[in-house]
Motif scaffolding. Structure first.
Motif, PDB file in Angstrom:
ATOM      1  N   ALA A  91     -98.916  39.137  -2.178  1.00  0.00           N
ATOM      2  CA  ALA A  91     -99.946  38.718  -1.229  1.00  0.00           C
ATOM      3  C   ALA A  91    -100.790  37.564  -1.775  1.00  0.00           C
ATOM      4  O   ALA A  91    -101.372  36.799  -1.007  1.00  0.00           O
ATOM      5  CB  ALA A  91    -100.841  39.902  -0.887  1.00  0.00           C
ATOM      6  N   LEU A  92    -100.867  37.427  -3.118  1.00  0.00           N
ATOM      7  CA  LEU A  92    -101.705  36.412  -3.736  1.00  0.00           C
ATOM      8  C   LEU A  92    -100.940  35.167  -4.181  1.00  0.00           C
ATOM      9  O   LEU A  92    -101.545  34.110  -4.401  1.00  0.00           O
ATOM     10  CB  LEU A  92    -102.406  37.007  -4.974  1.00  0.00           C
ATOM     11  N   SER A  93     -99.627  35.272  -4.330  1.00  0.00           N
ATOM     12  CA  SER A  93     -98.836  34.212  -4.981  1.00  0.00           C
ATOM     13  C   SER A  93     -98.942  32.859  -4.290  1.00  0.00           C
ATOM     14  O   SER A  93     -98.843  31.812  -4.942  1.00  0.00           O
ATOM     15  CB  SER A  93     -97.372  34.633  -5.086  1.00  0.00           C
ATOM     16  N   ILE A  95    -102.525  50.013  -2.469  1.00  0.00           N
ATOM     17  CA  ILE A  95    -101.528  48.940  -2.409  1.00  0.00           C
ATOM     18  C   ILE A  95    -100.778  48.963  -1.078  1.00  0.00           C
ATOM     19  O   ILE A  95    -100.220  47.958  -0.646  1.00  0.00           O
ATOM     20  CB  ILE A  95    -100.530  49.075  -3.590  1.00  0.00           C
ATOM     21  N   GLY A  96    -100.782  50.124  -0.420  1.00  0.00           N
ATOM     22  CA  GLY A  96    -100.122  50.214   0.877  1.00  0.00           C
ATOM     23  C   GLY A  96     -98.994  51.223   0.954  1.00  0.00           C
ATOM     24  O   GLY A  96     -98.276  51.285   1.956  1.00  0.00           O
ATOM     25  N   TYR A  97     -98.830  52.039  -0.086  1.00  0.00           N
ATOM     26  CA  TYR A  97     -97.791  53.064  -0.077  1.00  0.00           C
ATOM     27  C   TYR A  97     -98.385  54.393   0.387  1.00  0.00           C
ATOM     28  O   TYR A  97     -99.505  54.744   0.002  1.00  0.00           O
ATOM     29  CB  TYR A  97     -97.184  53.258  -1.468  1.00  0.00           C
ATOM     30  N   GLN A  98     -97.621  55.146   1.182  1.00  0.00           N
ATOM     31  CA  GLN A  98     -98.056  56.494   1.541  1.00  0.00           C
ATOM     32  C   GLN A  98     -97.741  57.432   0.388  1.00  0.00           C
ATOM     33  O   GLN A  98     -96.645  57.389  -0.178  1.00  0.00           O
ATOM     34  CB  GLN A  98     -97.336  56.973   2.810  1.00  0.00           C
ATOM     35  N   ALA A 125    -103.628  32.878  -9.144  1.00  0.00           N
ATOM     36  CA  ALA A 125    -104.427  33.783  -8.316  1.00  0.00           C
ATOM     37  C   ALA A 125    -104.296  35.231  -8.768  1.00  0.00           C
ATOM     38  O   ALA A 125    -105.250  36.015  -8.656  1.00  0.00           O
ATOM     39  CB  ALA A 125    -104.006  33.643  -6.858  1.00  0.00           C
ATOM     40  N   VAL A 126    -103.135  35.597  -9.289  1.00  0.00           N
ATOM     41  CA  VAL A 126    -102.920  36.969  -9.750  1.00  0.00           C
ATOM     42  C   VAL A 126    -103.757  37.242 -11.003  1.00  0.00           C
ATOM     43  O   VAL A 126    -104.427  38.285 -11.105  1.00  0.00           O
ATOM     44  CB  VAL A 126    -101.423  37.223 -10.025  1.00  0.00           C
ATOM     45  N   LEU A 127    -103.728  36.300 -11.953  1.00  0.00           N
ATOM     46  CA  LEU A 127    -104.536  36.465 -13.162  1.00  0.00           C
ATOM     47  C   LEU A 127    -106.031  36.503 -12.831  1.00  0.00           C
ATOM     48  O   LEU A 127    -106.786  37.290 -13.406  1.00  0.00           O
ATOM     49  CB  LEU A 127    -104.242  35.329 -14.149  1.00  0.00           C
ATOM     50  N   GLN A 128    -106.452  35.665 -11.903  1.00  0.00           N
ATOM     51  CA  GLN A 128    -107.851  35.663 -11.493  1.00  0.00           C
ATOM     52  C   GLN A 128    -108.249  36.999 -10.870  1.00  0.00           C
ATOM     53  O   GLN A 128    -109.320  37.539 -11.149  1.00  0.00           O
ATOM     54  CB  GLN A 128    -108.101  34.511 -10.511  1.00  0.00           C
ATOM     55  N   ALA A 129    -107.348  37.547 -10.034  1.00  0.00           N
ATOM     56  CA  ALA A 129    -107.616  38.838  -9.395  1.00  0.00           C
ATOM     57  C   ALA A 129    -107.685  39.948 -10.441  1.00  0.00           C
ATOM     58  O   ALA A 129    -108.511  40.864 -10.337  1.00  0.00           O
ATOM     59  CB  ALA A 129    -106.539  39.138  -8.359  1.00  0.00           C
ATOM     60  N   ILE A 157     -89.093  39.530  -9.578  1.00  0.00           N
ATOM     61  CA  ILE A 157     -89.913  40.608 -10.135  1.00  0.00           C
ATOM     62  C   ILE A 157     -91.354  40.505  -9.642  1.00  0.00           C
ATOM     63  O   ILE A 157     -91.957  41.495  -9.214  1.00  0.00           O
ATOM     64  CB  ILE A 157     -89.848  40.620 -11.675  1.00  0.00           C
ATOM     65  N   GLY A 158     -91.928  39.314  -9.670  1.00  0.00           N
ATOM     66  CA  GLY A 158     -93.300  39.136  -9.201  1.00  0.00           C
ATOM     67  C   GLY A 158     -93.454  39.476  -7.733  1.00  0.00           C
ATOM     68  O   GLY A 158     -94.444  40.106  -7.325  1.00  0.00           O
ATOM     69  N   SER A 159     -92.469  39.095  -6.927  1.00  0.00           N
ATOM     70  CA  SER A 159     -92.564  39.342  -5.485  1.00  0.00           C
ATOM     71  C   SER A 159     -92.376  40.813  -5.144  1.00  0.00           C
ATOM     72  O   SER A 159     -92.661  41.234  -4.025  1.00  0.00           O
ATOM     73  CB  SER A 159     -91.518  38.502  -4.736  1.00  0.00           C
ATOM     74  N   CYS A 160     -91.885  41.608  -6.116  1.00  0.00           N
ATOM     75  CA  CYS A 160     -91.670  43.036  -5.887  1.00  0.00           C
ATOM     76  C   CYS A 160     -92.921  43.863  -6.186  1.00  0.00           C
ATOM     77  O   CYS A 160     -92.901  45.087  -6.037  1.00  0.00           O
ATOM     78  CB  CYS A 160     -90.481  43.535  -6.713  1.00  0.00           C
TER      79      CYS A 160
END
Length: 301
Positions: A250-252, A142-145, A269-273, A241-244
């Motif tokens: 990235a998909l919204s 996801i991009g976290y160290q 797009a989120v459900l599809q992913a 909440i969704g943007s967090c």
């Protein structure tokens, strides 16, 4: 008047470190802050005046880069979220909840998994190691160290020091995950109080009772904050909440409907992913749970 940094707040006093770091002045806040409903926070850069007896007064709070409500800290630019891999066990729900709050505060997050030396042998140990690898793989994607550590054996400490250098770092996590032990290992000579896990309760006692900025190598600070185990979504809205969730954010823009909740809308797009396996099932389940919690909180208010 000089500027400084609030490094500790305790019993109505603010301890302001001068800009050059040569002195710390014990200050009171101006009465006007209370009238405005404002309060100086640890991490605030402030303008202060000094009195003849060596104490001082916080005169002005300079603009903040970030602010967290719980724990209360300003201008931290990196949230160091500490979770143990054993006692207490790694909790993905709580980890995602912490990430929502730090993302909402527009802070980056570093995930630190502690007590790697405490993993037992046998099947139990193998199960824990699989969970640790699952967490490392998921959150790294996801991009976290993610840094695996042992305060007692020194594992991961050099990597952690490098990641913290030059930042005001907020150290946060459940009670008993080893935050104080970690800070003691990072800052030689520091003796923060630590407590063992309660065998009966399976969790630790709160050993940090106030927020304080501790200088670390590299010119940065570590904010050792009081332990906490519950966060609520009262201050967040449905859109936030969704943007967090980074992968949702990235998909919204590809969702058909603006303000899509990513739960029931068509052409989401989120459900599809998620259906394509590109989004973690556990992350999505936690998101739905958080949305439900937010709606219930809203009803109560």
């Amino acid at each position: 008047m000089p500027e400084g940094l609030i490094v500790k707040a305790l019993s109505g006093y603010y301890y302001v470190q001068s800009a050059d770091g040569s002195a710390t002045v014990e200050c009171r806040g101006r009465g006007i802050f209370k009238k405005r409903g404002e309060s100086p926070l640890v991490g605030d850069r402030v303008v202060y005046s000094e009195t003849e007896n060596g104490e001082g007064t916080v005169e002005e709070i300079l603009p903040r880069v970030s602010e967290l409500i719980r724990p209360q800290i300003a201008n931290a630019d990196l949230a160091v979220l500490v979770f143990s891999v054993v006692r207490p066990e790694l909790n993905f729900v709580l980890l995602d909840k912490f990430l929502v709050h730090t993302e909402h505060a527009r802070m980056d997050a570093l995930l630190v998994l502690t007590k790697m030396d405490r993993i037992p042998g046998g099947e139990e140990g193998e199960s824990i190691r699989r969970t640790v690898e699952e967490a490392r793989s998921l959150y790294s994607s996801i991009g976290y160290q993610v840094i695996l550590t042992s305060a007692h054996e020194g594992q991961g400490l050099e990597q952690l020091r490098s990641a913290l250098a030059g930042h005001i770092n907020m150290l946060a996590g459940q009670s008993g995950v080893g935050k104080s032990s970690l800070v003691n290992a990072l800052v030689p000579g520091l003796k923060l109080e630590t407590n063992e896990i309660s065998v009966k309760l399976g969790r630790g006692k709160h050993t940090t009772r106030h927020v304080e900025l501790i200088p670390i190598s590299g010119g940065g600070y570590m904010a050792d904050t009081p332990g906490f185990s519950q966060l609520d979504f009262a201050e967040l809205g449905i859109d936030e909440i969704g943007s967090c969730f980074r992968e949702f954010r990235a998909l919204s823009s590809q969702c058909k409907f603006r303000g899509c909740t990513h739960i029931h809308e068509p052409h989401c797009a989120v459900l599809q992913a998620k259906e394509q396996g590109k989004i973690s099932e556990s992350r999505y389940a936690n998101y739905v749970s958080f949305m439900t919690e937010w709606k219930e909180t809203k009803r109560r208010y």
